[in-house]
Each structure stands twice: as C-alpha cells, then as structure tokens.
Design an enzyme around this catalytic site. Structure first.
Site, short mmCIF file in Angstrom:
data_model
loop_
_atom_site.label_atom_id
_atom_site.label_comp_id
_atom_site.label_asym_id
_atom_site.label_seq_id
_atom_site.Cartn_x
_atom_site.Cartn_y
_atom_site.Cartn_z
N CYS A 238 0.84 -1.19 0.00
CA CYS A 238 0.00 0.00 0.00
C CYS A 238 0.88 1.25 0.00
CB CYS A 238 -0.90 0.00 1.23
SG CYS A 238 -1.83 1.53 1.45
N GLU A 268 3.20 -5.57 8.85
CA GLU A 268 3.54 -4.20 8.44
C GLU A 268 4.57 -3.59 9.37
OE1 GLU A 268 1.57 0.21 8.25
OE2 GLU A 268 0.23 -1.48 7.83
N THR A 334 -0.09 1.60 9.71
CA THR A 334 -1.21 2.36 9.14
C THR A 334 -2.59 1.88 9.60
OG1 THR A 334 -1.25 0.95 7.16
CG2 THR A 334 0.10 2.94 7.07
#
Length: 405
Positions: A238, A268, A334
């Site tokens: 992303c 992540e 995120t």
C-alpha cells in the site's frame, strides 16, 4: 552554494557555473548517489566494507556487502529499479488491468448492499410484525483504496504470468475470502518456518518464479533475498505503508530512533522496522506514557534493565534506552487507530520539550503525517451509526471480514 561558487572560474558560462556549484554542494554534503556495480556493469564490485553514515549522529556501524547500497533507502531503491521488480499502479498491460478491474467489480459487488446504499437512510426492512428486522449500513465500509489496488495487482500478476510458478510471502490482506480467491488462482502461500528468515521458508522459490509482496509490505531482508534469487517480484505494498518508510528514512538521516506505533508481530510493523537503523515499537498510549516517564526520569519509571526486558522483541538489537531515546521520530502502523497515534505524537512532543527545552524540539522530535484515514473513518462510522440509532437502539453490529483484521 555560496562556498561552492568560490571554486567556479570567473570565465565559466553561467549554466556551467551553476552545474559546478551544485555538484560541489552535493559532494560537500555527502549527497552524491553511488551506483552499485551490478547497475553500472563497468565498475568492479568493491570488497565488503564498514561505513558510518556521515549525516547520522548515532554510532551505528553498517556492513555493506559487495553489490549492496550504502543506506537502507538506497538499497530499497536499488532493488526496486530492477526490471524484474514490478510496482506502481499499472505495471502490466493496460488491458489486463482493465479486465481485472471489471472482474473485481463483479466479484465483490453485492445486490443487498447496493439496495441499502440507494435508500435515503441506508436502511432495509424485511419481514413484518415481531419478525421485522431493520438492517442499517455504515456510512464507510469495505475495502480501502490501498487494499483494492493490492488485490488488482496480485490478480493482474496471475493474468500477466499465466504459466509461471507464483508465490506470495504472506496473506495479501487479512480477509479469508480474498486469500482463498488467490489460492484458487494457484498462487502458493509460503510455508511458515520460525527458524528461517522472517519466519518463512523461501527454499521452494526458484529463479524465474513470480513472488507477490502483500499489501502490508515486506522486510528489506526479504526483498534482498528475492533479488538475489532472480525472481520476478510483484510489489502490492500500500502506498501509505511506503509513505511511512519514507518517514523513517528521514529519522535515520537526522540520527533519530524511530518509535513505531504498532504491534511488533504484525507484518507491516516488521517491514517498517526493517527499514530503520534504530527502532522501538509501542502498541498503545499506556506504553507511550511508560517511555515518556523513562525519558523524564520520573519516580517509578522503568529501569534500563526493565525497559530492555519488556521491549526485547520490539526494539532493534543494538537499542539501549539511555542512548537511543534522546532523539526520536514517530512513525505508525497504518492500521492503528489514527486518534491514538496523534495523541501519542502530542505526548512525545511535550515530553521532549520538557526534557530538552522548546527551543530544541526540532532536534529531538519529529512527526510526519503518515496516518491513513481508512481505519479511523470506518470506526467513526460505527460510532455514528450507534448514536444515530439512539431512539431505536441497535441490537448488535455485524462485522463482515477477517477476525484478525
């Protein structure tokens, strides 16, 4: 530039003078880009060396093997510049992306949802009397743009390489339906092996295979391993995650420790941590307050040993609080709660001002806007839906998706 301009001959044309001044300035600030031997093809690979980043004040020695770049950011760029590395919005034939986009619309469209969206109050009533049920649709729901992009890239990769052996390093996203769809396309999910790099078994990957990186991203070590193996890498990370990586690059250049608001076992957070020289991962405001208390040496704060023991799995191997909490930069996973990340940022800003003075805050704290709204707006939509239903309270909320998302 003023200093560099003194080196320019007075007779030099203005354009040449400016170019010379720029080159001198770049050289003086150690900002000249070094091309690895494998890119130029004309320079013999240097022997492995140890370097200390000139712009970094932390005493971190970095091993730079032959063919590798001198910083993590440059190493990432070196790997991504390969023709074998596919990234961006449409790395394949445009017709493939168009066809995949159309199929996705068919695959994930829902007649029931479309009817509810057409309703003025985003509601649907079924049944009568005591058997009547009212369904209310949240204002914001479903895949965010980054997830849709990731699915499209993975699907398009299978269309672009129909006969290739294809792997994915992790779940594309935390959604069992999507991951099952990829499995049906004969995309192989890598086996877990805690004894190997990143806890995964890369032995089944051969030269010429295609490997997909998930929406969460992949660690720098994984990217290097795949580059060495000579595979085609399809990067579906992303862009908001990549934005966080750019932020920690800035921390590194300023000699700061990256404090990451996230979960240290999350894919992540692991990927982001791998892009840092020095990092510490905290999961919530409570842990942030714990670190702030340590920095200010408050009564009852954790000792060095206690802090190191608690965060032994959530910090870089060389991390030591006495040394690496003097200059900090904030980054985030995120998918964490946006309001909490912002609150943690305000806490650390006040902490560093109290410790080093408001006039020195820029030297000791940095926070760049890397927060993705997707998680926040969906959670706010649930809150709003509950408040709007005050007269006729909701009996329960049905969340459709992966339980671990």
């Amino acid at each position: 530039l003023e200093l560099a301009a003194k080196c320019v001959p007075e007779s030099a044309p203005s354009v040449c003078a400016m170019r010379w001044a720029l080159l001198c300035a770049l050289g003086a600030t150690h900002a000249l880009r070094v091309l690895p031997a494998r890119q130029t093809g004309a320079i013999a690979a240097p022997a492995a060396r140890r370097t200390r980043h000139p712009s970094v004040t932390m005493d971190v020695d970095v091993d730079v093997p032959p063919g590798r770049a001198d910083t993590k950011k440059n190493e990432r760029r070196r790997i991504m510049s390969s023709t074998m590395y596919k990234r961006g919005g449409s790395p394949f034939d445009r017709e493939i992306h168009k066809q995949v986009s159309d199929r996705m619309s068919e695959q994930f469209a829902g007649e029931l949802l479309e009817q509810m969206k057409e309703s003025q109050f985003r509601e649907m009533v079924v049944g009568e009397g005591e058997r009547q049920i009212t369904f209310v649709l949240a204002k914001d729901f479903g895949f965010c743009w980054g997830v849709e992009r990731s699915i499209e890239l993975a699907w398009a990769a299978r269309e672009a390489y129909p006969d290739a052996t294809m792997h994915i390093t992790n779940e594309l996203i935390h959604n069992p339906g999507v991951n099952q769809l990829l499995g049906e396309m004969d995309i192989k999910f890598m086996d877990k092996d805690v004894s190997k790099l990143a806890g995964k078994d890369f032995d089944a990957i051969d030269k010429g295979d295609v490997v997909i990186l998930p929406a969460f991203g992949a660690s720098l070590e994984e990217m290097q391993l795949l580059d060495d193996k000579g595979v085609v890498t399809v990067d579906t990370t992303c862009p908001w995650v990549s934005k966080v990586w750019n932020a920690v690059d800035k921390h590194q250049r300023s000699g700061m420790t990256s404090v990451i608001h996230g979960k240290y076992k999350h894919e992540e957070a692991i990927a982001t941590a791998s892009m840092c020289e020095t990092y510490l991962i905290i999961k919530d405001m409570k842990e942030a307050q714990e670190i702030a208390a340590y920095i200010l040496d408050e009564p009852g704060a954790l000792t060095d040993d206690e802090l190191l023991q608690k965060y032994k799995h959530a910090a870089s191997p060389h991390f030591h609080p006495r040394k690496h909490l003097k200059k900090i930069g904030l980054a985030n996973q995120t998918t964490m709660y946006k309001k909490e990340t912002q609150a943690i940022g305000r806490l650390f800003e006040k902490t560093m001002m109290a410790a080093y003075g408001p006039e020195n805050i820029k030297e000791h704290f940095a926070a760049f806007d890397t927060i993705c709204d997707a998680t926040q707006v969906r959670q706010d939509a649930v809150t709003a839906m509950t408040e709007e239903a005050a007269e006729t309270p909701l009996d329960f909320i049905l969340v459709v998706g992966g339980w671990d998302s």
